[in-house]
Design a protein around this motif. Structure first.
Motif: not given
Lengths: 184, 184
Positions: A77-82
């Motif tokens: 998921e984007l938020v977790a990756d970033l």
């Protein structure tokens, strides 16, 4: 006969390795070009010809250290990756060795090429994260330059210019705010 | 008998003035401590004792240059005040002399005191602007640290690390986005 490119790459590798070894053995302030050249098995003039002076050599070594070795982790998921990437970036850059590498990269680099390379590394990692989000079908992402401006820049600015505590919560807040902007 | 504080201030003034004059006359790369000391009418050992080395002296001179001379202009409204300040800040810092001062301030400053002082100058100017807005009864302002993170940091990061055009429109956009955040 060795190809010039091959010899050049071997010289670079030997000189970079000599810097790392001597840095650990005698400390940063005792490094000199003759000392490094002797350890690398080259003449001092080879080092001067290729790097100019010690400061430029240390700048190149620093950029090599700041180069990411792997793609950012995929957490689905984007938020977790970033968030994971920003926390790790801050942790590395704000550490004493990270701060020393950033200073070295900037200082021996009057043209700004090495500093630009450091920024390009960060931009490439962010680009991987954003493309992955696109591939997953996640919508309303910020673009790379927005993440540079509002996540990377505040961390780097505070490391260089603004004394004070920098913790993972700060990195998480920058990412959350940046993604919220993108959603508006 | 001169008071030590008085003599100390005069030495600092003479040495800083000597750096400015010689920088203009012989250029930055030709500056040496003996040359500067001779022009200032002090001994080289006075300079070494007080500043350590040329790099630390140039860092102090740079910080002095980066000190704002006046309060930010009052345009009667927060958005106008902050926009005008950010445009001027970017214009000064991204200019060749501004970039040279930023580099000098960072490089001769292993403890980060001078870099911290540069950041404190920016924070003080922003604080004046925000207090003025409060006095006018303007609501929902960002705090100083938010303006540092999302207006000052992106400009300084791009000056140091990210080659590319930086124009007044970029400064205006950062301010508009920052104030919009504050309004949410």
């Amino acid at each position: 006969m060795a190809r010039p490119g091959g010899r050049s790459a071997r010289v670079q590798e030997a000189v970079h390795a000599a810097v790392h070894e001597l840095d650990a053995e005698v400390g940063r302030d005792a490094l000199t070009v003759p000392l490094i050249a002797a350890r690398a098995g080259v003449t001092p003039s080879t080092v001067y010809r290729r790097w100019g002076d010690l400061r430029e050599l240390l700048s190149d070594v620093a950029v090599e250290h700041l180069r990411p070795e792997t793609d950012p982790e995929d957490h689905g998921e984007l938020v977790a990756d970033l968030t994971a990437w920003a926390e790790q970036f801050l942790d590395e850059m704000a550490s004493p060795p990270g701060r020393a590498y950033i200073r070295d990269a900037l200082l021996g680099d009057p043209d700004g090429d090495n500093a630009g390379q450091c920024s390009a590394y960060a931009a490439e990692q962010i680009d991987v994260i954003l493309r992955r989000a696109t591939a997953r079908g996640e919508q309303q992402q910020p673009d790379v330059e927005t993440v540079i401006d509002h996540v990377v820049a505040p961390m780097m600015y505070r490391i260089l210019f603004r004394p004070g505590a920098l913790d993972a919560a700060y990195a998480r807040r920058l990412v959350a705010d940046c993604l919220e902007r993108g959603r508006r």
